[in-house]
Design a protein around this motif. Structure first.
Motif, mmCIF file in Angstrom:
data_model
loop_
_atom_site.group_PDB
_atom_site.id
_atom_site.type_symbol
_atom_site.label_atom_id
_atom_site.label_comp_id
_atom_site.label_asym_id
_atom_site.label_seq_id
_atom_site.Cartn_x
_atom_site.Cartn_y
_atom_site.Cartn_z
ATOM 1 N N UNK A 95 23.641 -46.573 69.877
ATOM 2 C CA UNK A 95 23.553 -46.002 71.214
ATOM 3 C C UNK A 95 22.573 -44.837 71.306
ATOM 4 N N UNK A 96 22.803 -43.806 70.507
ATOM 5 C CA UNK A 96 21.941 -42.628 70.522
ATOM 6 C C UNK A 96 21.672 -42.210 69.075
ATOM 7 N N UNK A 97 20.542 -41.539 68.840
ATOM 8 C CA UNK A 97 20.166 -41.141 67.476
ATOM 9 C C UNK A 97 19.772 -39.663 67.444
ATOM 10 N N UNK A 98 20.730 -38.770 67.579
ATOM 11 C CA UNK A 98 20.413 -37.336 67.515
ATOM 12 C C UNK A 98 20.078 -36.891 66.101
ATOM 13 N N UNK A 99 19.484 -35.714 66.004
ATOM 14 C CA UNK A 99 19.104 -35.147 64.707
ATOM 15 C C UNK A 99 19.938 -33.909 64.416
ATOM 16 N N UNK A 100 20.309 -33.734 63.152
ATOM 17 C CA UNK A 100 21.045 -32.551 62.708
ATOM 18 C C UNK A 100 20.052 -31.565 62.111
ATOM 19 N N UNK A 101 19.949 -30.398 62.711
ATOM 20 C CA UNK A 101 19.005 -29.363 62.282
ATOM 21 C C UNK A 101 19.784 -28.219 61.647
ATOM 22 N N UNK A 102 19.448 -27.880 60.413
ATOM 23 C CA UNK A 102 20.182 -26.862 59.658
ATOM 24 C C UNK A 102 19.210 -25.822 59.124
ATOM 25 N N UNK A 103 19.589 -24.560 59.225
ATOM 26 C CA UNK A 103 18.759 -23.472 58.709
ATOM 27 C C UNK A 103 19.651 -22.480 57.982
ATOM 28 N N UNK A 104 19.210 -21.954 56.830
ATOM 29 C CA UNK A 104 20.038 -20.979 56.098
ATOM 30 C C UNK A 104 20.096 -19.651 56.832
ATOM 31 N N UNK A 105 21.161 -18.913 56.573
ATOM 32 C CA UNK A 105 21.306 -17.553 57.091
ATOM 33 C C UNK A 105 20.808 -16.598 56.023
ATOM 34 N N UNK A 106 19.747 -15.875 56.325
ATOM 35 C CA UNK A 106 19.147 -14.961 55.366
ATOM 36 C C UNK A 106 19.924 -13.651 55.295
ATOM 37 N N UNK A 126 14.729 -6.053 52.033
ATOM 38 C CA UNK A 126 14.916 -6.814 53.277
ATOM 39 C C UNK A 126 13.714 -6.743 54.208
ATOM 40 N N UNK A 127 12.903 -5.672 54.097
ATOM 41 C CA UNK A 127 11.746 -5.531 54.978
ATOM 42 C C UNK A 127 10.675 -6.597 54.726
ATOM 43 N N UNK A 128 10.716 -7.231 53.533
ATOM 44 C CA UNK A 128 9.759 -8.287 53.230
ATOM 45 C C UNK A 128 10.120 -9.610 53.904
ATOM 46 N N UNK A 129 11.367 -9.705 54.345
ATOM 47 C CA UNK A 129 11.846 -10.918 55.020
ATOM 48 C C UNK A 129 11.633 -12.176 54.164
ATOM 49 N N UNK A 130 12.111 -12.086 52.948
ATOM 50 C CA UNK A 130 12.005 -13.220 52.026
ATOM 51 C C UNK A 130 12.959 -14.331 52.487
ATOM 52 N N UNK A 131 12.507 -15.575 52.572
ATOM 53 C CA UNK A 131 13.382 -16.679 52.996
ATOM 54 C C UNK A 131 14.395 -17.037 51.904
ATOM 55 N N UNK A 132 15.428 -16.223 51.787
ATOM 56 C CA UNK A 132 16.403 -16.381 50.714
ATOM 57 C C UNK A 132 17.336 -17.560 50.973
ATOM 58 N N UNK A 133 17.765 -18.192 49.911
ATOM 59 C CA UNK A 133 18.685 -19.329 49.983
ATOM 60 C C UNK A 133 20.097 -18.827 49.724
ATOM 61 N N UNK A 134 21.014 -18.952 50.673
ATOM 62 C CA UNK A 134 22.393 -18.498 50.449
ATOM 63 C C UNK A 134 23.063 -19.327 49.358
ATOM 64 N N UNK A 135 24.210 -18.852 48.899
ATOM 65 C CA UNK A 135 24.940 -19.559 47.839
ATOM 66 C C UNK A 135 25.637 -20.777 48.448
ATOM 67 N N UNK A 136 24.957 -21.902 48.388
ATOM 68 C CA UNK A 136 25.483 -23.147 48.943
ATOM 69 C C UNK A 136 26.212 -23.975 47.897
ATOM 70 N N UNK A 137 26.343 -23.424 46.687
ATOM 71 C CA UNK A 137 26.929 -24.176 45.579
ATOM 72 C C UNK A 137 28.403 -23.847 45.379
ATOM 73 N N UNK A 138 28.920 -23.004 46.248
ATOM 74 C CA UNK A 138 30.354 -22.756 46.353
ATOM 75 C C UNK A 138 30.738 -22.976 47.808
#
Length: 408
Positions: free
Chosen positions: A170-181, A297-309
């Motif tokens: 019927x419909x084909x939506x997309x799931x968009x995910x972004x980490x919280x820095x 934090x002022x460098x705004x590094x695209x950090x990856x949160x702990x997604x392994x727990x």
């Protein structure tokens, strides 16, 4: 000697006796996979918690019959009233993004199937089909005209089961995910983001998004739910609404040229996700980005949160807006949601139609964003139709859909 035929009984879930067995079925079945890395979901509280926020819901279990009974499958379902189209007057205007105030929604009652699980040891025995059929019977008892479900494009087994019993893609939506820095993201200077109360959000949604496909008629209940964190409205900086919020009625009477709205749902209150199977190298690299982001934090590094727990997710729903700069306003809403989620969730996600005009304002990481969804639908009974839209299953997709957060 012939092998005794396995008898399966489908019955309603009993929280007192079935909880641990149903939880075990959920744990064994993965939500999604990508190579050796898998994304797993852990429900919080009773297994029925995933649907108890819906106006009408049911959970069924499939149990083996005999001296030793074992729960080998589960299914969840809910029934609600949603918009399946719109009815416009002969002479009426329109907006650039959503349907204008003159667009009257056409509602229908639908049943939604989610959380169908069958133990690997008992698959290909027709158990999933039995669960679906019994759930459809309950939908019919509740007066549902349509049933629908969602799965991923790569889930051939699920698609085969449902298309084999009358469902169509019927419909084909997309799931968009972004980490919280760790750091905050700056909101565009051209926009001001307002936090508006649920009552004002309801008025805006009903006036501007009510004719969007799958818009829930009980949007007031969704907004009033404790898991609905906040509704954010972005307007151009310097306009009257950005200086002083006078309420939804005043806003709609003289809206700015461009604006966008979305509400935030705390999925972590119902379930938590976890990525399993990642290598030590990937875990160490992710930890290094977080450490650097905390230190600088002022460098705004695209950090990856702990997604392994086990981690929580916040979901943006009710995404809508109007005007030439609506996508920029949507980006401002998303950034404010991200900043609010810091310390409370590891990712911010949204699900939108392929043709969603505001999609380009919603950032995402491809490595985290799941495969596109496939929504399948089935018409349950002809006699329920009032003929307003004919057969909804054959309708042309609109530019947008409303994803109810209660169905995640």
């Amino acid at each position: 000697m012939e092998r005794e035929e396995l008898i399966i009984v489908v019955r309603e879930y009993d929280a007192e006796t079935d909880r641990s067995a149903a939880e075990a079925v959920d744990r064994i079945c993965e939500v999604g996979t990508s190579g050796k890395v898998s994304l797993c979901m852990d429900l919080l509280g009773d297994p029925v918690s995933r649907i108890r926020h819906s106006p009408a819901y049911l959970m069924l279990v499939a149990e083996t019959s005999g001296p030793v009974r074992e729960i080998v499958g589960v299914i969840r379902g809910s029934v609600k009233i949603v918009a399946c189209g719109r009815k416009m007057p002969r002479q009426g205007g329109g907006g650039t993004r959503t349907h204008g105030p003159a667009a009257a929604p056409i509602y229908t009652k639908v049943g939604y199937i989610l959380g169908l699980r069958v133990l690997p040891s008992h698959r290909r025995m027709g158990i999933g089909l039995k669960l679906v059929k019994r759930m459809e019977e309950w939908f019919g008892e509740k007066g549902a005209e349509y049933a629908y479900m969602a799965t991923t494009k790569g889930n051939d087994a699920s698609l085969g089961l449902f298309t084999g019993c009358g469902y169509s893609k019927f419909r084909t939506p997309s799931i968009l995910v972004h980490p919280v820095f760790v750091h905050r993201l700056p909101v565009p200077r051209s926009a001001a983001v307002l936090r508006i109360p649920p009552a004002d959000a309801e008025v805006i949604y009903r006036r501007r998004l009510a004719a969007t496909e799958f818009f829930p008629r009980d949007i007031d209940a969704v907004l009033a739910n404790p898991l609905s964190v906040v509704t954010l409205l972005a307007v151009p900086a310097g306009c009257a609404a950005s200086e002083r919020w006078s309420g939804a009625e005043a806003f709609l009477a003289a809206p700015p040229e461009s604006w966008a709205i979305a509400s935030v749902w705390d999925c972590g209150g119902v379930f938590r996700l976890e990525i399993r199977g990642a290598s030590r190298l990937r875990r160490a690299a992710a930890a290094a980005t977080r450490a650097a982001d905390r230190a600088m934090p002022w460098l705004r590094i695209p950090s990856v949160p702990d997604l392994f727990r086990p981690f929580g997710a916040w979901f943006l729903y009710g995404i809508g807006g109007e005007g030439p700069a609506a996508a920029t306003m949507a980006a401002a809403v998303w950034r404010e949601a991200h900043n609010t989620a810091r310390g409370a969730a590891a990712v911010v996600a949204a699900e939108v139609a392929e043709t969603e005009p505001l999609r380009r304002g919603i950032p995402r990481w491809r490595l985290l964003s799941g495969a596109d969804d496939v929504w399948c639908v089935k018409r349950l009974a002809e006699e329920y139709s009032d003929g307003a839209v004919g057969d909804w299953t054959k309708s042309t997709p609109g530019p947008s859909i409303f994803v109810d957060p209660r169905e995640l």
